[in-house]
Design an enzyme around this catalytic site. Structure first.
Site, PDB file in Angstrom:
ATOM      1  N   LYS A  68       0.818  -1.219   0.000  1.00  0.00           N
ATOM      2  CA  LYS A  68       0.000   0.000   0.000  1.00  0.00           C
ATOM      3  C   LYS A  68       0.852   1.270   0.000  1.00  0.00           C
ATOM      4  CE  LYS A  68      -3.490  -0.493  -0.541  1.00  0.00           C
ATOM      5  NZ  LYS A  68      -4.093  -0.839  -1.851  1.00  0.00           N
ATOM      6  N   GLY A  70       2.359   2.197  -3.036  1.00  0.00           N
ATOM      7  CA  GLY A  70       2.352   2.664  -4.412  1.00  0.00           C
ATOM      8  C   GLY A  70       3.187   1.794  -5.324  1.00  0.00           C
ATOM      9  N   THR A  71       3.401   0.531  -4.943  1.00  0.00           N
ATOM     10  CA  THR A  71       4.267  -0.349  -5.736  1.00  0.00           C
ATOM     11  C   THR A  71       3.707  -0.609  -7.131  1.00  0.00           C
ATOM     12  OG1 THR A  71       3.236  -2.323  -4.765  1.00  0.00           O
ATOM     13  CG2 THR A  71       5.236  -1.479  -3.701  1.00  0.00           C
ATOM     14  N   ARG A  72       2.401  -0.823  -7.239  1.00  0.00           N
ATOM     15  CA  ARG A  72       1.810  -1.084  -8.552  1.00  0.00           C
ATOM     16  C   ARG A  72       1.945   0.133  -9.455  1.00  0.00           C
ATOM     17  NH1 ARG A  72       1.556  -4.492 -12.177  1.00  0.00           N
ATOM     18  NH2 ARG A  72       1.273  -5.998 -10.481  1.00  0.00           N
ATOM     19  N   ARG A 151       5.127   5.727   1.769  1.00  0.00           N
ATOM     20  CA  ARG A 151       4.243   6.876   1.945  1.00  0.00           C
ATOM     21  C   ARG A 151       4.078   7.110   3.436  1.00  0.00           C
ATOM     22  NH1 ARG A 151      -1.749   4.567   0.436  1.00  0.00           N
ATOM     23  NH2 ARG A 151      -2.280   6.756   0.798  1.00  0.00           N
ATOM     24  N   TYR A 259      -3.072  10.527 -11.261  1.00  0.00           N
ATOM     25  CA  TYR A 259      -2.493  10.518 -12.604  1.00  0.00           C
ATOM     26  C   TYR A 259      -2.664   9.153 -13.258  1.00  0.00           C
ATOM     27  CZ  TYR A 259      -0.314  15.096 -12.296  1.00  0.00           C
ATOM     28  OH  TYR A 259      -0.114  16.446 -12.208  1.00  0.00           O
ATOM     29  N   ARG A 276      -9.212   4.051  -3.514  1.00  0.00           N
ATOM     30  CA  ARG A 276     -10.496   4.013  -2.824  1.00  0.00           C
ATOM     31  C   ARG A 276     -10.521   5.019  -1.682  1.00  0.00           C
ATOM     32  NH1 ARG A 276     -10.823  -2.576  -2.512  1.00  0.00           N
ATOM     33  NH2 ARG A 276     -12.359  -2.911  -4.158  1.00  0.00           N
ATOM     34  N   PRO A 277     -11.687   5.606  -1.404  1.00  0.00           N
ATOM     35  CA  PRO A 277     -11.757   6.563  -0.295  1.00  0.00           C
ATOM     36  C   PRO A 277     -11.502   5.880   1.040  1.00  0.00           C
ATOM     37  CG  PRO A 277     -13.965   6.029  -1.113  1.00  0.00           C
ATOM     38  CD  PRO A 277     -12.986   5.433  -2.087  1.00  0.00           C
ATOM     39  N   HIS A 278     -10.745   6.555   1.893  1.00  0.00           N
ATOM     40  CA  HIS A 278     -10.445   6.013   3.216  1.00  0.00           C
ATOM     41  C   HIS A 278     -11.585   6.312   4.188  1.00  0.00           C
ATOM     42  CE1 HIS A 278      -5.781   5.953   2.611  1.00  0.00           C
ATOM     43  NE2 HIS A 278      -6.424   5.133   1.827  1.00  0.00           N
TER      44      HIS A 278
END
Length: 311
Positions: A68, A70-72, A151, A259, A276-278
């Site tokens: 979670k 941003g690896t993808r 992050r 982006y 997705r919204p947290h």
């Protein structure tokens, strides 16, 4: 996530030796339910001839995490570069014993075909928090270049919760409020894996036992979301790649709020499960979490000799 996409994901992971607890935590699926899922081989068809002049090679660079973080997004953005060959799936070779026991030839066979002037990159976010992955990767190639995207660790915890929350909903499994997972009996629940994964200093110490700091490039995941190009240019430099990624490769999607990629005449965005919204988190619980992570952040900054704009 649509049912068939989720099913395919499960098949890929099962084929690659996922432990049963992975399915319980990630998807809310009991191990006994896996017996009815027919695993499929998602690797390239052995009967398909590779492009002339190409071979499957062990990776020269690995995105080691964090989950979670941003690896993808990082892998897909790097895949724009003509001299990058990116593995299609998370292999979990170095963090899952069953896969590691299959040997390096099995691992190599999961890599994409690449030309001699290309760098093969795979990403498995679980490597960063694995106790065994650093030593195992070093045994394969002690001079390999590692990419670590991070992050704000508090936001990462919430994003981690959000992914599992939606996965459980889609599988009709019960869910808990995030506050009930973060806090038990008035204190932070240190058994909650989402918190453990955000202790960046703890995991980084393990990596620095096996690799010098100059072999680990840290990508600012928050900066990558805001403005991808500067972070990607730093990665190009770290990997000794000629500068090929440019601003026109990205456009901001107002609907999605992040982006997207423009390359080879095509436009594509990350999967709908991204961004997705947290959930709203009780402020006192949130501050308790931030205060706890703050000291770990300071230690991490000292280890990597740089700071990040984390709350």
């Amino acid at each position: 996530m649509a049912f068939f996409l989720q099913f395919a994901l499960l098949c890929v992971v099962q084929t690659q030796g996922a432990p049963p607890e992975f399915f319980q935590e990630e998807f809310g699926i009991d191990p006994i339910e896996l017996d009815s899922i027919q695993s499929v081989n998602m690797s390239e068809d052995a009967s398909t001839s590779p492009p002339p002049g190409t071979n499957k090679r062990l990776p020269q660079s690995i995105i080691i995490g964090v989950r979670k973080g941003g690896t993808r997004a990082l892998l897909e953005m790097l895949d724009i570069h003509p001299e990058v060959a990116a593995a299609a799936t998370e292999v979990h070779f170095f963090d899952w014993d069953e896969n590691y026991g299959k040997g390096f030839e099995w691992y190599r066979d999961l890599m994409p075909y690449s030309y001699p002037d290309q760098i093969t990159i795979e990403k498995t976010p679980g490597y960063f928090t694995s106790a065994l992955a650093p030593e195992r990767i070093s045994a394969m190639n002690s001079s390999i270049k590692l990419l670590l995207i991070l992050r704000d660790p508090t936001e990462r915890v919430i994003s981690d919760y959000t992914q599992v929350y939606f996965n459980r909903l889609e599988n009709h499994k019960p869910v808990q409020a995030i506050e009930n997972l973060l806090v038990r009996n008035g204190v932070l629940n240190m058994r909650y894996k989402a918190i453990q994964r955000s202790l960046y200093d703890v995991h980084m110490r393990n990596w620095l036992r096996h690799f010098p700091l100059d072999q680990i490039h840290i990508v600012d995941g928050d900066a990558l979301i805001r403005d991808p190009l500067p972070e990607l240019q730093k990665v190009e430099d770290f990997l000794n790649l000629p500068p090929r990624i440019v601003s026109s490769n990205f456009y901001f999607n107002q609907t999605k709020g992040f982006y997207c990629i423009r390359s080879d005449g095509r436009e594509r965005c990350l999967h709908e499960s991204k961004g997705r919204p947290h959930p709203m988190v009780n402020n006192s619980v949130l501050q308790q979490l931030r205060a706890f992570l703050r000291e770990h952040n300071r230690t991490f900054f000292r280890l990597v000799r740089r700071t990040f704009n984390w709350q």
